[in-house]
Design a protein around this motif. Structure first.
Motif, PDB file in Angstrom:
ATOM      1  N   ALA A   5      41.645  23.280 -14.552  1.00  0.00           N
ATOM      2  CA  ALA A   5      41.593  24.676 -14.113  1.00  0.00           C
ATOM      3  C   ALA A   5      41.055  25.567 -15.234  1.00  0.00           C
ATOM      4  CB  ALA A   5      42.980  25.141 -13.677  1.00  0.00           C
ATOM      5  N   ARG A   6      41.454  25.282 -16.459  1.00  0.00           N
ATOM      6  CA  ARG A   6      40.964  26.045 -17.603  1.00  0.00           C
ATOM      7  C   ARG A   6      39.455  25.863 -17.770  1.00  0.00           C
ATOM      8  NH1 ARG A   6      43.644  24.496 -22.941  1.00  0.00           N
ATOM      9  NH2 ARG A   6      41.717  24.520 -24.087  1.00  0.00           N
ATOM     10  N   ARG A   7      38.976  24.642 -17.561  1.00  0.00           N
ATOM     11  CA  ARG A   7      37.536  24.376 -17.670  1.00  0.00           C
ATOM     12  C   ARG A   7      36.773  25.125 -16.578  1.00  0.00           C
ATOM     13  NH1 ARG A   7      33.417  24.449 -20.478  1.00  0.00           N
ATOM     14  NH2 ARG A   7      31.773  22.985 -20.000  1.00  0.00           N
ATOM     15  N   CYS A   8      37.305  25.111 -15.362  1.00  0.00           N
ATOM     16  CA  CYS A   8      36.669  25.858 -14.275  1.00  0.00           C
ATOM     17  C   CYS A   8      36.612  27.341 -14.616  1.00  0.00           C
ATOM     18  CB  CYS A   8      37.426  25.653 -12.969  1.00  0.00           C
ATOM     19  SG  CYS A   8      37.223  24.018 -12.240  1.00  0.00           S
ATOM     20  N   GLN A   9      37.695  27.875 -15.158  1.00  0.00           N
ATOM     21  CA  GLN A   9      37.726  29.290 -15.512  1.00  0.00           C
ATOM     22  C   GLN A   9      36.709  29.609 -16.599  1.00  0.00           C
ATOM     23  OE1 GLN A   9      39.709  31.554 -13.757  1.00  0.00           O
ATOM     24  NE2 GLN A   9      38.242  32.917 -14.726  1.00  0.00           N
ATOM     25  N   GLN A  10      36.507  28.695 -17.539  1.00  0.00           N
ATOM     26  CA  GLN A  10      35.495  28.910 -18.575  1.00  0.00           C
ATOM     27  C   GLN A  10      34.108  29.056 -17.943  1.00  0.00           C
ATOM     28  OE1 GLN A  10      36.166  25.447 -20.975  1.00  0.00           O
ATOM     29  NE2 GLN A  10      37.534  26.518 -22.366  1.00  0.00           N
ATOM     30  N   TRP A  11      33.810  28.196 -16.993  1.00  0.00           N
ATOM     31  CA  TRP A  11      32.511  28.272 -16.311  1.00  0.00           C
ATOM     32  C   TRP A  11      32.379  29.583 -15.551  1.00  0.00           C
ATOM     33  CZ3 TRP A  11      28.175  25.893 -17.131  1.00  0.00           C
ATOM     34  CH2 TRP A  11      28.164  24.610 -17.671  1.00  0.00           C
ATOM     35  N   LEU A  12      33.418  29.978 -14.831  1.00  0.00           N
ATOM     36  CA  LEU A  12      33.365  31.216 -14.057  1.00  0.00           C
ATOM     37  C   LEU A  12      33.231  32.432 -14.964  1.00  0.00           C
ATOM     38  CD1 LEU A  12      36.072  30.388 -11.379  1.00  0.00           C
ATOM     39  CD2 LEU A  12      33.577  30.450 -11.052  1.00  0.00           C
ATOM     40  N   ASP A  13      33.958  32.434 -16.079  1.00  0.00           N
ATOM     41  CA  ASP A  13      33.855  33.542 -17.028  1.00  0.00           C
ATOM     42  C   ASP A  13      32.455  33.612 -17.634  1.00  0.00           C
ATOM     43  OD1 ASP A  13      36.500  34.157 -16.512  1.00  0.00           O
ATOM     44  OD2 ASP A  13      37.252  33.139 -18.310  1.00  0.00           O
ATOM     45  N   GLY A  14      31.891  32.460 -17.945  1.00  0.00           N
ATOM     46  CA  GLY A  14      30.529  32.422 -18.483  1.00  0.00           C
ATOM     47  C   GLY A  14      29.515  32.928 -17.475  1.00  0.00           C
ATOM     48  N   ALA A  15      29.691  32.543 -16.220  1.00  0.00           N
ATOM     49  CA  ALA A  15      28.791  33.011 -15.168  1.00  0.00           C
ATOM     50  C   ALA A  15      28.902  34.522 -15.003  1.00  0.00           C
ATOM     51  CB  ALA A  15      29.098  32.303 -13.851  1.00  0.00           C
ATOM     52  N   ARG A  16      30.135  35.036 -15.020  1.00  0.00           N
ATOM     53  CA  ARG A  16      30.344  36.486 -14.897  1.00  0.00           C
ATOM     54  C   ARG A  16      29.668  37.222 -16.049  1.00  0.00           C
ATOM     55  NH1 ARG A  16      30.216  40.046 -11.666  1.00  0.00           N
ATOM     56  NH2 ARG A  16      31.630  38.914 -10.345  1.00  0.00           N
ATOM     57  N   GLU A  17      29.787  36.698 -17.254  1.00  0.00           N
ATOM     58  CA  GLU A  17      29.161  37.341 -18.419  1.00  0.00           C
ATOM     59  C   GLU A  17      27.642  37.349 -18.280  1.00  0.00           C
ATOM     60  OE1 GLU A  17      28.581  36.459 -23.121  1.00  0.00           O
ATOM     61  OE2 GLU A  17      30.606  36.223 -22.328  1.00  0.00           O
ATOM     62  N   ARG A  18      27.090  36.248 -17.837  1.00  0.00           N
ATOM     63  CA  ARG A  18      25.635  36.173 -17.654  1.00  0.00           C
ATOM     64  C   ARG A  18      25.160  37.160 -16.592  1.00  0.00           C
ATOM     65  NH1 ARG A  18      24.077  30.042 -16.929  1.00  0.00           N
ATOM     66  NH2 ARG A  18      21.982  30.914 -16.958  1.00  0.00           N
ATOM     67  N   LEU A  19      25.913  37.273 -15.498  1.00  0.00           N
ATOM     68  CA  LEU A  19      25.552  38.235 -14.456  1.00  0.00           C
ATOM     69  C   LEU A  19      25.643  39.669 -14.970  1.00  0.00           C
ATOM     70  CD1 LEU A  19      27.294  36.661 -11.355  1.00  0.00           C
ATOM     71  CD2 LEU A  19      24.836  36.874 -11.747  1.00  0.00           C
ATOM     72  N   ASP A  20      26.715  39.955 -15.693  1.00  0.00           N
ATOM     73  CA  ASP A  20      26.875  41.296 -16.257  1.00  0.00           C
ATOM     74  C   ASP A  20      25.731  41.623 -17.214  1.00  0.00           C
ATOM     75  OD1 ASP A  20      29.208  41.604 -14.796  1.00  0.00           O
ATOM     76  OD2 ASP A  20      30.545  41.258 -16.518  1.00  0.00           O
ATOM     77  N   ASP A  21      25.332  40.656 -18.041  1.00  0.00           N
ATOM     78  CA  ASP A  21      24.220  40.854 -18.970  1.00  0.00           C
ATOM     79  C   ASP A  21      22.913  41.097 -18.220  1.00  0.00           C
ATOM     80  OD1 ASP A  21      25.973  40.502 -21.076  1.00  0.00           O
ATOM     81  OD2 ASP A  21      25.289  38.466 -21.560  1.00  0.00           O
ATOM     82  N   ALA A  22      22.684  40.335 -17.147  1.00  0.00           N
ATOM     83  CA  ALA A  22      21.455  40.493 -16.361  1.00  0.00           C
ATOM     84  C   ALA A  22      21.418  41.861 -15.683  1.00  0.00           C
ATOM     85  CB  ALA A  22      21.347  39.380 -15.325  1.00  0.00           C
ATOM     86  N   VAL A  23      22.545  42.304 -15.134  1.00  0.00           N
ATOM     87  CA  VAL A  23      22.604  43.619 -14.491  1.00  0.00           C
ATOM     88  C   VAL A  23      22.370  44.714 -15.526  1.00  0.00           C
ATOM     89  CG1 VAL A  23      24.162  45.251 -13.337  1.00  0.00           C
ATOM     90  CG2 VAL A  23      24.033  42.875 -12.552  1.00  0.00           C
ATOM     91  N   ALA A  24      22.987  44.591 -16.684  1.00  0.00           N
ATOM     92  CA  ALA A  24      22.815  45.591 -17.733  1.00  0.00           C
ATOM     93  C   ALA A  24      21.353  45.640 -18.206  1.00  0.00           C
ATOM     94  CB  ALA A  24      23.744  45.302 -18.913  1.00  0.00           C
ATOM     95  N   ALA A  25      20.723  44.493 -18.351  1.00  0.00           N
ATOM     96  CA  ALA A  25      19.326  44.436 -18.778  1.00  0.00           C
ATOM     97  C   ALA A  25      18.430  45.066 -17.724  1.00  0.00           C
ATOM     98  CB  ALA A  25      18.909  42.992 -19.044  1.00  0.00           C
ATOM     99  N   ARG A  26      18.720  44.812 -16.460  1.00  0.00           N
ATOM    100  CA  ARG A  26      17.927  45.379 -15.367  1.00  0.00           C
ATOM    101  C   ARG A  26      18.065  46.906 -15.340  1.00  0.00           C
ATOM    102  NH1 ARG A  26      14.783  43.519 -10.991  1.00  0.00           N
ATOM    103  NH2 ARG A  26      14.228  45.414  -9.883  1.00  0.00           N
TER     104      ARG A  26
END
Length: 108
Positions: A79-100
């Motif tokens: 579950a911790r590993r899954c959460q790491q992936w989800l948190d990483g995905a959220r960060e990448r999306l937030d970065d992409a939205v901010a860059a846009r």
């Protein structure tokens, strides 16, 4: 058995591993135990599938106490590993939205 964690430690773990999750490396928060290599190297889908299997085994009630505890601990790590992936995905999306947004505001 894993030591109890506080919300502050959990938040630190999320913040410190969000970027690492997308690259597949795991950097545990202070006081958190590192994930075993076989779990740390799993993709999100593989970790999720294994977690589903652990839950199925626990819900079936098969196996003794010791086996159930081991399955529970593995499930927590998955579950911790899954959460790491989800948190990483959220960060990448937030970065992409901010860059846009930055690009859009610079074009005006």
């Amino acid at each position: 058995m894993t030591p109890p964690s506080s919300p502050e430690n959990d938040l630190t773990a999320v913040e410190s591993t969000a970027h690492d999750a997308q690259s597949g490396t795991v950097t545990p928060a202070e006081g958190a135990q590192p994930l075993p290599a076989d779990i740390a190297e799993l993709s999100y889908e593989a970790a999720r599938d294994q977690l589903v299997e652990v839950v199925r085994r626990l819900e079936s009630g098969q196996g003794g106490l010791e086996d159930s505890i081991g399955q529970w601990e593995r499930g927590e790590m998955l579950a911790r590993r899954c959460q790491q992936w989800l948190d990483g995905a959220r960060e990448r999306l937030d970065d992409a939205v901010a860059a846009r947004r930055s690009a859009d505001s610079g074009a005006e």
